[in-house]
Design a protein around this motif. Structure first.
Motif: not given
Lengths: 505, 505
Positions: B131-135
């Motif tokens: 959810x932090x945007x880490x892929x």
């Protein structure tokens, strides 16, 4: 303005520490307070008193003695050309030789300064012990034993004659034990010492549990709070407080936190009040602890000494140590094997059950061939056979290329029948203890200078606070190189230094 | 009446602690102060902020990131039927399976409560990280590797496929790594996390070194003293202070006191400020430390994976572990061998120098027979030969009776020429480090509840004080069972719990 700490805050967060400034009235005021009347405490009390200080000793039990009185009171002493006893039996022991030996004993865990001071002063310490009236017979016992049942006073109590120590130092017996048939050295020594401590005028209070240190806002320790006759009493110590309350082997919570890996292996050995009170008080006053995970572990599969002709193997049938190593080193290496599961293989002519285990450890494999015994013991197919083949080939010419067991203990294991004993802790029992396992006690505690001054994590001295014995990380630091007599020797030697230092403050 | 502590006493005895009552003026007052802006600190700050608290993060360096940013940011996650990533690649992972595995990893050193909470919450933690945007790429990499150079996001980072773990838990890959060619996971994760922490309104102050905690006379921690722009400033924290300042691997004095046996083996790995500041502050406020002697040690003789067909032996020519174990477990057992001297024997078809050592470790023995190579390497006569004979006999039928290396790594070592590599730390060098040796970092620190509450030696909570990450003894407790991703996973997972707990106070 500052708030006075509530009872709650003290009890909940720092039960071992009170603010000196909050004391309204002192039960009594003295110069040096010693907490714990075992070997370290009695030695500290005597030296502080002889240095002219008023001394009060507080003991939680109903009488003095501590774990030292339970021991054989072997003391590990030498150097300076030899102790009076070593010299009288014609032995020489240089300080350098003792330092070389002790340095290998503790390796990276060792404290070079304590090792040096101890080696330099140990011979003089023996004279002090004799001056108390403790009897030592001028005879040396050279067999492989734990405590001689006869009355000789000098014996080998370490790895001096075992590899790799033989390559680093000249083997000399350094175990000094009071002369008496049987195993009562501790009682003889403590009774003699306490009699003199009291004759010199130290005040002794038994059934007096110290429950907190008194520290002022400048961090100087100025006394203690003790429970005496059911009452909490504040006691002032104008020169210093010396913590000599033993280790923490009887404190299950501390053992689980710091020695979890040793618990399944060892059975706590020490007096019932080795609860870590002194260590916890020292920590509450800002003291650092080190070496907390290290314990002494005994592993006396001998006597009979002839079992040393056998070999010790792990559950893969591999040898892992020279079998002529001392019991603590044997314990250290056994504790590192998988499931701490180790076995001894012996041939008929050398076989006899270990004397110190009652009931004796189970025989888990027998046979007219190694293969037969190995299979019955449930060792991996052919593993012990391969180990024995290699061992025998070299033992036949007096060599042990892997572990260098001394040649006098080397001979092929080829005369059936063969027997395999399980020495797994769960399968063994020492008569001294309640449970199964090998006797253990702790070797970690407060970090101190040789003077007994307690250090903070930053290496600063906490003014007014001293410690000695198993309340500290002292001379002995690991079972890997532990020798009997190192703990009582350390406790009394550095206990005396702490007593002098506190009195001189 | 009480005396105000002098500057001297504070500086000499308790440089990490000041009396709250002595503060005349606060530089600023907030609700939660976080000391250290690495993985644990950033996670704690975000949760505290999201719970509605005013948050100030103080970082000694000129920017955030800490050791987490230096890492690959593998996170050891699973359980709950599987993380979103595990499920998407068709893998299942029950919470019980993860608990069974982790319990074996840490043995007596483990904290059952932290293990259970972590296993129950790890899958949800992965959702939070995403959810932090880490892929994360939905692909699994199953080769034996340390960090994949390709961009798959799921791999085995522990001993899941190695004995004895295979007998206790179903092997499932749990190493979750951000998807990117190369090894930049730490940067990707920390940049994403810090961006959101700051967007949510936490105040960040870099170049701000916390030098002391402020504790009141009732023992509640109420703030810190920090050096900001060259000035000592008192900062109030009305809800709590969270210590997330890393471990102590860069503090030589602490390493010598607590990890002396590991120093010759390992090379410190971590950011330069892993100086133990947080641990020492926690101790000064009455906190307990545990597990201080334990370190992570890497021992990546692979890749190339094919070296796993070889055997590892000690200086007695004995095997001591299944060679398919994970690098930290290999390091743990190597560190237990005499002089930490270990060798790898490989035959020609499997031989290639380890990729992670630069310069490569020395080849100390070669030959067309094992005896020839053994002699050249200086191993005891016939010792390696005996080990190989036994190994080959059983490997030929796909068995390893001693250490149970997986059958896919078993085949006789009988095709010359043979080569022996020395993997002794002094002979090896990791490109990441300055010195020789295997990378290490510390696994001991403050004793905490899963909530991050710091405990005293008596097990009481110190009000207002929290800690997470390597400042604490967290989830990973020993290299023996360490898996990559356990430290970053632990730091961020329990960092979040500490943030929530502090904000809720």
């Amino acid at each position: 303005m500052c708030r006075r700490p509530t009872a709650m805050s003290n009890m909940d967060i720092k039960p071992w520490l009170r603010r000196y400034e909050d004391v309204d009235q002192f039960y009594l005021s003295t110069e040096v307070v010693v907490c714990g009347y075992g070997g370290a405490g009695a030695a500290a009390a005597l030296e502080a008193r002889r240095a002219g200080a008023d001394v009060l000793v507080l003991e939680r039990a109903s009488g003095g003695g501590g774990s030292t009185q339970m021991s054989s009171c072997e003391m590990y002493l030498g150097g300076s050309g030899g102790t009076a006893l070593q010299k009288d039996v014609g032995l020489e022991d240089s300080t350098d030789n003792m330092i070389a030996y002790l340095s290998e004993c503790f390796g990276p865990h060792g404290d070079p300064e304590k090792i040096r001071l101890y080696a330099e002063g140990a011979a003089g310490h023996f004279d002090w012990v004799e001056s108390l009236g403790v009897p030592y017979k001028r005879e040396v016992y050279l067999e492989r034993v734990v405590v001689p049942s006869s009355d000789e006073s000098l014996l080998f109590t370490g790895n001096e004659r075992a590899w790799p120590f033989t390559e680093l130092a000249e083997p000399v017996p350094r175990g000094h034990v009071p002369s008496k048939e049987g195993d009562e050295g501790g009682k003889i020594f403590m009774q003699a010492l306490m009699k003199i401590v009291e004759a010199e005028g130290a005040l002794i209070k038994s059934d007096a549990r110290v429950i907190a240190l008194l520290q002022d806002d400048a961090n100087r320790v100025r006394g203690v709070v003790a429970r005496i006759d059911g009452q909490e009493q504040a006691i002032e110590a104008t020169r210093g407080v010396i913590l000599t309350a033993g280790g923490f082997v009887q404190n299950r919570t501390m053992l689980e936190k710091h020695c979890a890996q040793t618990i399944p292996f060892g059975e706590p050995y020490g007096n019932q009040w080795d609860m870590g009170d002194g260590i916890q008080m020292g920590m509450a006053a800002g003291g650092n602890t080190i070496n907390m995970d290290q314990c002494f572990i005994t592993f006396a599969f001998y006597p009979p000494a002839k079992l040393t002709y056998g070999i010790l193997v792990n559950n893969k049938g591999q040898r892992y140590i020279n079998e002529d190593a001392y019991l603590a080193r044997l314990g250290h290496y056994a504790s590192l094997q998988e499931h701490q599961q180790v076995f001894m293989l012996a041939q008929h002519e050398d076989f006899e059950l270990p004397h110190y285990m009652d009931p004796p450890p189970p025989i888990v494999g027998t046979g007219d061939t190694i293969a037969e015994a190995e299979a019955e013991a449930g060792l991996p197919l052919g593993s012990l056979q391969a180990t024995v083949d290699y061992y025998n080939t070299h033992a036949a010419v007096g060599e042990d290329p892997l572990f260098h067991k001394a040649s006098n203990w080397l001979k092929p294991i080829d005369k059936p029948p063969f027997a395999i004993i399980s020495l797994k802790p769960a399968d063994t029992k020492y008569p001294l203890g309640e449970n199964t396992g090998y006797l253990m006690f702790t070797l970690g505690g407060l970090e101190t200078r040789p003077t007994g001054e307690v250090l903070t994590p930053q290496g600063d001295v906490i003014p007014g606070l001293y410690a000695a014995g198993r309340t500290t990380a002292g001379l002995p630091r690991t079972a890997k190189g532990y020798g009997s007599g190192m703990s009582v020797g350390d406790a009394t030697f550095f206990g005396r230094m702490a007593g002098k230092q506190a009195a001189a403050t």
